[in-house]
Design a protein around this motif. Structure first.
Motif, short mmCIF file in Angstrom:
data_model
loop_
_atom_site.label_atom_id
_atom_site.label_comp_id
_atom_site.label_asym_id
_atom_site.label_seq_id
_atom_site.Cartn_x
_atom_site.Cartn_y
_atom_site.Cartn_z
N GLU A 332 0.55 -1.46 -0.27
CA GLU A 332 -0.09 0.10 0.05
C GLU A 332 0.93 1.80 0.00
O GLU A 332 1.88 1.14 0.19
CB GLU A 332 -0.55 -0.11 0.84
CG GLU A 332 -1.69 -1.32 1.44
CD GLU A 332 -2.95 -1.39 2.53
OE1 GLU A 332 -2.48 -0.82 2.89
OE2 GLU A 332 -3.88 -1.92 2.20
N ASP A 333 0.12 2.19 -0.13
CA ASP A 333 1.13 3.16 -0.69
C ASP A 333 1.52 3.69 0.84
O ASP A 333 2.44 4.07 0.72
CB ASP A 333 0.10 4.52 -1.06
CG ASP A 333 0.15 4.76 -1.98
OD1 ASP A 333 0.64 3.80 -3.33
OD2 ASP A 333 -1.12 5.28 -2.42
N LYS A 336 5.22 1.87 1.51
CA LYS A 336 5.93 2.64 0.48
C LYS A 336 7.18 3.22 1.10
O LYS A 336 7.72 3.57 1.07
CB LYS A 336 5.31 2.59 -0.83
CG LYS A 336 4.89 1.37 -1.65
CD LYS A 336 4.24 2.31 -3.00
CE LYS A 336 3.45 1.00 -4.32
NZ LYS A 336 3.09 1.68 -5.12
#
Length: 355
Positions: A332-333, A336
């Motif tokens: 998921e963002d 990251k």
């Protein structure tokens, strides 16, 4: 007369009449040495030889079977103690395999069902009841206990069926907000229905709650009704961790691990707490256990990925990224952002308003 005395001396053995009696150990002996030894050995008549061979064969068979029987009895006798050492799933699995080897053992089947129910493994208990207990003759007391367990299982599955029916009745084009309202109303009705399995009702009420405090209160009510709901305990620990209450979170994870040291969600929770404390190696041990136990459990791969990264294991980190892609659960963002250094572990795992 003298000749008779000489004969008695030379051929005085009363059995063979061919050798003198051996009086070296007993002056009153009437047998020669050879006949005395044969008499001591008590030779069996030939007719008993087949019986002797059968007995010998049974003895040898029992000797080689003994280790297996002792192992099975040890599994039966030490089951509760092994569960208290954190080996619930392994113990129930071995006990079930033992029940397969002893299909006529009522005590073994009853113990298997009882332990499964006592520790909240309802699906496994239902399987064992149908497979190993059905058709067996039980005492009045044991029969009453099994009927009690059967009533719990009926309530449990009836509750699942009710919730599934609500879900099935929703149209595909029903807006999500409306669907949530319908399900919450159904759950409210089920809370007052004594036929419904209340721990399950409160657990799902937590899943559809929008307020963190309501979420925690519903999980606590679930655990009040069923203290052995490991999923509810782990989720409550996670909610408390996100609130910044690490000590309370740890206590709930440890309650689970007391009975099952490989339980994936609890191990994941302990891995995160250790990461936040800077204990990266210990975190890796918990994260790996969670992954090996149930890699598909909620966010287990994600946590394992982060733990590998925090331990500097870059090759393994890349492998886990690829595995997550292949499993259809890519990073998921925010994950990251964590790996790129844009946010800290605390920002990732603890909600800002709880700081």
């Amino acid at each position: 007369m003298e000749e008779q005395n000489i004969f008695d001396e030379l051929c005085g053995c009363e059995m063979c009449h061919q050798a003198p009696a051996d009086k070296t150990e007993n002056p009153h002996s009437r047998l020669c040495k050879r006949c005395r030894e044969q008499a001591i050995r008590y030779p069996l008549p030939w007719i008993f030889l087949p019986i002797t061979l059968v007995v010998l064969a049974l003895t040898v068979f029992a000797y080689f079977q003994m280790p297996k029987q002792l192992t099975d009895y040890r599994i039966y006798a030490t089951a509760e103690a092994r569960i208290q050492q954190g080996m619930l799933y392994d113990t129930l699995s071995q006990l079930e395999q033992t029940a397969q080897r002893h299909p006529n053992s009522t005590d073994l089947a009853v113990r298997l069902v009882t332990l499964s129910m006592d520790y909240g493994c309802y699906d496994f208990a239902a399987y064992c009841m149908n497979t190993h207990l059905a058709g067996k003759s039980l005492s009045d007391t044991t029969y009453g206990e099994m009927i009690h367990y059967q009533n719990i299982l009926n309530s449990y599955y009836d509750t699942l069926d009710e919730l599934q029916a609500v879900s099935d009745d929703l149209r595909e084009d029903t807006e999500q907000e409306l669907a949530v309202v319908i399900i919450k109303e159904k759950l409210e009705d089920m809370k007052g229905d004594p036929k419904m399995y209340q721990p399950l009702v409160w657990y799902y009420a937590a899943q559809f709650s929008e307020d963190p405090e309501e979420y925690k209160a519903s999980l606590l009510k679930c655990l009040e009704e069923n203290p052995m709901d490991f999923t509810a305990m782990s989720e409550l620990g996670t909610r408390l961790r996100r609130d910044g209450d690490f000590e309370s979170a740890r206590s709930y994870y440890e309650q689970v691990l007391r009975y099952e040291k490989t339980e994936a969600l609890a191990c994941r929770g302990m891995a995160i707490l250790n990461l936040l404390d800077g204990n990266n190696e210990e975190a890796l041990t918990y994260a790996r256990t969670a992954y090996e136990s149930d890699p598909d459990a909620l966010y287990v791969r994600d946590t394992y990925l982060i733990t590998l990264f925090e331990n500097g294991m870059m090759a393994e980190t890349e492998q886990m990224k690829q595995e997550m892609e292949d499993a259809g659960t890519p990073m998921e963002d925010d994950t990251k952002a964590l790996l790129s250094g844009e946010i800290s572990l605390r920002e990732y795992y603890v909600e800002e308003e709880a700081l």
